[in-house]
Design an enzyme around this catalytic site. Structure first.
Site, short mmCIF file in Angstrom:
data_model
loop_
_atom_site.label_atom_id
_atom_site.label_comp_id
_atom_site.label_asym_id
_atom_site.label_seq_id
_atom_site.Cartn_x
_atom_site.Cartn_y
_atom_site.Cartn_z
N TYR A 159 0.64 -1.21 -0.14
CA TYR A 159 -0.21 0.10 0.13
C TYR A 159 0.97 1.43 -0.41
O TYR A 159 2.18 1.26 0.00
CB TYR A 159 -0.69 0.04 1.22
CG TYR A 159 -0.42 0.06 2.64
CD1 TYR A 159 0.75 0.84 3.26
CD2 TYR A 159 0.25 -1.29 2.66
CE1 TYR A 159 1.56 0.92 4.12
CE2 TYR A 159 0.95 -1.54 4.02
CZ TYR A 159 1.33 -0.60 5.23
OH TYR A 159 1.92 -0.35 5.65
N THR A 175 5.31 2.64 12.13
CA THR A 175 5.90 1.67 12.34
C THR A 175 7.47 1.43 12.24
O THR A 175 8.51 1.02 13.14
CB THR A 175 5.02 0.82 12.75
OG1 THR A 175 5.27 -0.04 11.11
CG2 THR A 175 3.80 0.78 12.51
N GLU A 233 33.48 -8.79 26.51
CA GLU A 233 34.40 -8.87 24.70
C GLU A 233 35.31 -8.38 24.63
O GLU A 233 35.80 -9.03 23.16
CB GLU A 233 33.43 -9.40 24.72
CG GLU A 233 31.87 -10.55 24.39
CD GLU A 233 33.24 -11.94 24.24
OE1 GLU A 233 33.59 -12.01 23.87
OE2 GLU A 233 32.66 -12.58 24.76
#
Ligand code: SIN
Length: 362
Positions: free
Chosen positions: A59, A125, A319
């Protein structure tokens, strides 16, 4: 290519939005004066239109204006005095630092008005979580700010935009949302702007706060809170962007098997002031990348070790020897949110100890 709509926009929208039987006013509000909620519309799927009622992908986002969004949910007028503005009309993958600055300034201006109780921002979003965190750090008000989007365009069967917008307006006008920072209200759930992330490419329940959990629910025309964000935000945040016209360049590089230094070198050459390393695991760095990161740091680029994993704390001096290498760790912020905080941090300082403290505070 997108086909043309088969029905006039207004009737299609009204049919989609009015299919919800949400005529009862919020009980808490019914007794008193309705709150004034300003909707700042910025585009996205909530303002999108599809070729037919069954089009839910492919859309066109950002087609319906703020007046159309408000008119299509007449129930809003029963729970708030709602007015609207249109600061942006974009698909959110196109949002820029300049757009964030503009939006933040406008939200601050609107909330400073004594006649305004809260703001709702309608948003695509895809980058909603970044805007939510940016505003969480740069809006200096305790009044509610609620960001809302939709996963289905306004023309779709069971469009989620109308109910999401209705709930967002109730939340933004509620006393319960005061002082809780920028909130995201979608799919009947309330999440914190710092924590929420998009977890699914297409389902309506995509916005979640994995592991730490949502703050509460929207149910029966009212917010129900069960948790609070503990990190500092909004009126406790020191980041003032009111006079800024740009932000420092911060880029993200991604860790993967057989990776290399090409992207990092290109970003540094292009003027990056900060690099977010979306590392494997706990932010582990391959031998191929280690020298390039150290060279970048020696040139003054701030290095933040984040993780592509999606959950958990990136352990300082775990790390990598961050103390020795003068790196920062992102704590629990995902790479895209770490980028937001580092851009703002760099408007204040280049001291890595202070920047690290910001990552543990906001
Ligand atoms: C966008 O982010 O603008 C398009 C996708 C969406 O809103 O769901």
């Amino acid at each position: 290519m997108f086909a043309k709509r088969s029905r006039p926009l207004a009737s299609t929208l009204l049919a989609a939005f009015c299919s919800f039987g949400l005529l009862a006013a919020a009980p808490a509000l019914a007794a008193g004066k309705l709150p004034h909620v300003v909707i700042l519309a910025t585009g996205g799927t909530i303002a999108g239109t599809g070729a037919s009622s069954t089009t839910t992908v492919g859309y066109t986002a950002a087609k319906v204006g703020v007046d159309g969004l408000i008119a299509a949910v007449p129930e809003l007028q029963k729970v708030a005095h709602v007015t609207g503005e249109q600061p942006l009309q974009i698909a959110s993958e196109n949002i820029t630092n300049a757009d964030w600055l503009k939006l933040s300034k406008r939200v601050n201006e609107v909330l400073a008005r004594p006649d305004v109780d809260g703001v709702v921002i309608t948003h695509g979003t895809d980058t909603l979580e970044e805007t939510a965190y940016f505003l969480d750090l740069t809006v200096h008000s305790d009044k509610p700010v609620v960001i809302v989007g939709a996963m289905r365009p306004s023309t779709a069967i069971s469009a989620d935009g109308p109910i999401n917008l209705y709930n967002a307006v109730i939340l933004a006008g509620s006393k319960e949302a005061v002082g809780k920072g920028v909130l995201v209200a979608m799919n009947d759930q309330i999440n914190a702007g710092r924590e929420v992330t998009k977890t699914n490419t297409s389902t309506a329940d995509t916005f979640k706060t994995p592991e730490l959990g949502m703050l509460g629910y929207m149910q029966d025309n009212a917010p129900h809170f069960y948790r609070l964000p503990l990190r500092k935000h909004t009126s406790q945040s020191p980041f003032d962007v009111s006079h800024m016209t740009s932000l420092p360049q911060v880029d993200i590089i991604y860790g993967y098997g057989n990776d290399n230094r090409i992207a990092l070198d290109a970003f540094v050459k292009a003027g990056s002031k900060g690099i977010i390393y979306a590392g494997v695991g706990d932010g582990s760095i391959s031998d191929a990348l280690k020298p390039a990161l150290q060279e970048a740091r020696k040139q003054g680029v701030i290095i933040v070790r984040s993780s592509r994993v999606g959950n958990g704390i990136v352990a300082r001096n775990g790390e990598a020897n961050d103390d020795k290498l003068d790196y920062v760790v992102s704590d629990t912020l995902n790479p895209q949110k770490a980028r937001i905080l580092l851009m703002l941090a760099l408007t204040k300082t280049h001291d890595t100890k202070k920047i690290q403290q910001m990552f543990y505070t906001y």
